[in-house]
Design a protein around this motif. Structure first.
Motif, PDB file in Angstrom:
ATOM      1  N   TYR A 255     -35.351  25.286   7.521  1.00 29.97           N
ATOM      2  CA  TYR A 255     -35.827  26.584   8.008  1.00 29.97           C
ATOM      3  C   TYR A 255     -35.975  27.570   6.857  1.00 29.97           C
ATOM      4  N   TYR A 256     -34.981  27.603   5.995  1.00 31.98           N
ATOM      5  CA  TYR A 256     -35.023  28.548   4.869  1.00 31.98           C
ATOM      6  C   TYR A 256     -36.092  28.158   3.851  1.00 31.98           C
ATOM      7  N   MET A 257     -36.369  26.872   3.720  1.00 33.12           N
ATOM      8  CA  MET A 257     -37.443  26.445   2.840  1.00 33.12           C
ATOM      9  C   MET A 257     -38.796  26.906   3.392  1.00 33.12           C
ATOM     10  N   ALA A 258     -38.980  26.797   4.697  1.00 32.89           N
ATOM     11  CA  ALA A 258     -40.231  27.241   5.316  1.00 32.89           C
ATOM     12  C   ALA A 258     -40.392  28.748   5.158  1.00 32.89           C
ATOM     13  N   LYS A 259     -39.330  29.486   5.399  1.00 30.34           N
ATOM     14  CA  LYS A 259     -39.395  30.944   5.232  1.00 30.34           C
ATOM     15  C   LYS A 259     -39.616  31.315   3.768  1.00 30.34           C
ATOM     16  N   GLY A 260     -39.029  30.564   2.859  1.00 31.60           N
ATOM     17  CA  GLY A 260     -39.231  30.808   1.429  1.00 31.60           C
ATOM     18  C   GLY A 260     -40.676  30.573   1.016  1.00 31.60           C
ATOM     19  N   LEU A 261     -41.309  29.538   1.562  1.00 28.75           N
ATOM     20  CA  LEU A 261     -42.721  29.285   1.265  1.00 28.75           C
ATOM     21  C   LEU A 261     -43.603  30.401   1.808  1.00 28.75           C
ATOM     22  N   GLU A 262     -43.293  30.885   3.006  1.00 29.35           N
ATOM     23  CA  GLU A 262     -44.058  31.998   3.565  1.00 29.35           C
ATOM     24  C   GLU A 262     -43.904  33.248   2.692  1.00 29.35           C
ATOM     25  N   LEU A 263     -42.684  33.519   2.279  1.00 28.22           N
ATOM     26  CA  LEU A 263     -42.433  34.681   1.426  1.00 28.22           C
ATOM     27  C   LEU A 263     -43.136  34.533   0.082  1.00 28.22           C
ATOM     28  N   LEU A 264     -43.109  33.340  -0.482  1.00 27.74           N
ATOM     29  CA  LEU A 264     -43.796  33.094  -1.748  1.00 27.74           C
ATOM     30  C   LEU A 264     -45.298  33.314  -1.605  1.00 27.74           C
ATOM     31  N   GLY A 265     -45.870  32.855  -0.507  1.00 27.66           N
ATOM     32  CA  GLY A 265     -47.293  33.059  -0.272  1.00 27.66           C
ATOM     33  C   GLY A 265     -47.657  34.527  -0.169  1.00 27.66           C
ATOM     34  N   MET A 266     -46.863  35.295   0.560  1.00 24.70           N
ATOM     35  CA  MET A 266     -47.127  36.740   0.676  1.00 24.70           C
ATOM     36  C   MET A 266     -46.937  37.442  -0.662  1.00 24.70           C
ATOM     37  N   PHE A 267     -45.947  36.996  -1.433  1.00 24.07           N
ATOM     38  CA  PHE A 267     -45.698  37.587  -2.748  1.00 24.07           C
ATOM     39  C   PHE A 267     -46.854  37.316  -3.704  1.00 24.07           C
ATOM     40  N   VAL A 268     -47.384  36.094  -3.690  1.00 25.90           N
ATOM     41  CA  VAL A 268     -48.505  35.742  -4.563  1.00 25.90           C
ATOM     42  C   VAL A 268     -49.728  36.577  -4.208  1.00 25.90           C
ATOM     43  N   ILE A 269     -50.003  36.752  -2.922  1.00 29.73           N
ATOM     44  CA  ILE A 269     -51.145  37.555  -2.499  1.00 29.73           C
ATOM     45  C   ILE A 269     -50.952  39.009  -2.913  1.00 29.73           C
ATOM     46  N   ALA A 270     -49.746  39.539  -2.749  1.00 31.84           N
ATOM     47  CA  ALA A 270     -49.476  40.933  -3.128  1.00 31.84           C
ATOM     48  C   ALA A 270     -49.617  41.134  -4.634  1.00 31.84           C
ATOM     49  N   VAL A 271     -49.097  40.207  -5.422  1.00 31.44           N
ATOM     50  CA  VAL A 271     -49.197  40.325  -6.878  1.00 31.44           C
ATOM     51  C   VAL A 271     -50.654  40.222  -7.322  1.00 31.44           C
TER      52      VAL A 271
END
Length: 51
Positions: A2-18
């Motif tokens: 679960y935390y890996m899935a949430k981490g991937l989602e967070l990473l994706g949003m972070f990459v788009i924001a950056v």
């Protein structure tokens, strides 16, 4: 898992924001957008269908 899935989602949003912040007055780099969508989508798919 679960935390890996949430981490991937967070990473994706972070990459788009950056990517948006780096190229602010212009459009963001399509490669960064695609990488962010792939990371976010893979996390979402793991959370939705595997868990």
């Amino acid at each position: 898992m679960y935390y890996m899935a949430k981490g991937l989602e967070l990473l994706g949003m972070f990459v788009i924001a950056v990517g948006f912040i780096i190229k602010y007055p212009k459009l963001m780099d399509p490669k960064l957008l695609l990488a962010g969508i792939i990371c976010f989508g893979s996390g979402w798919i793991i959370e939705k269908y595997i868990l």
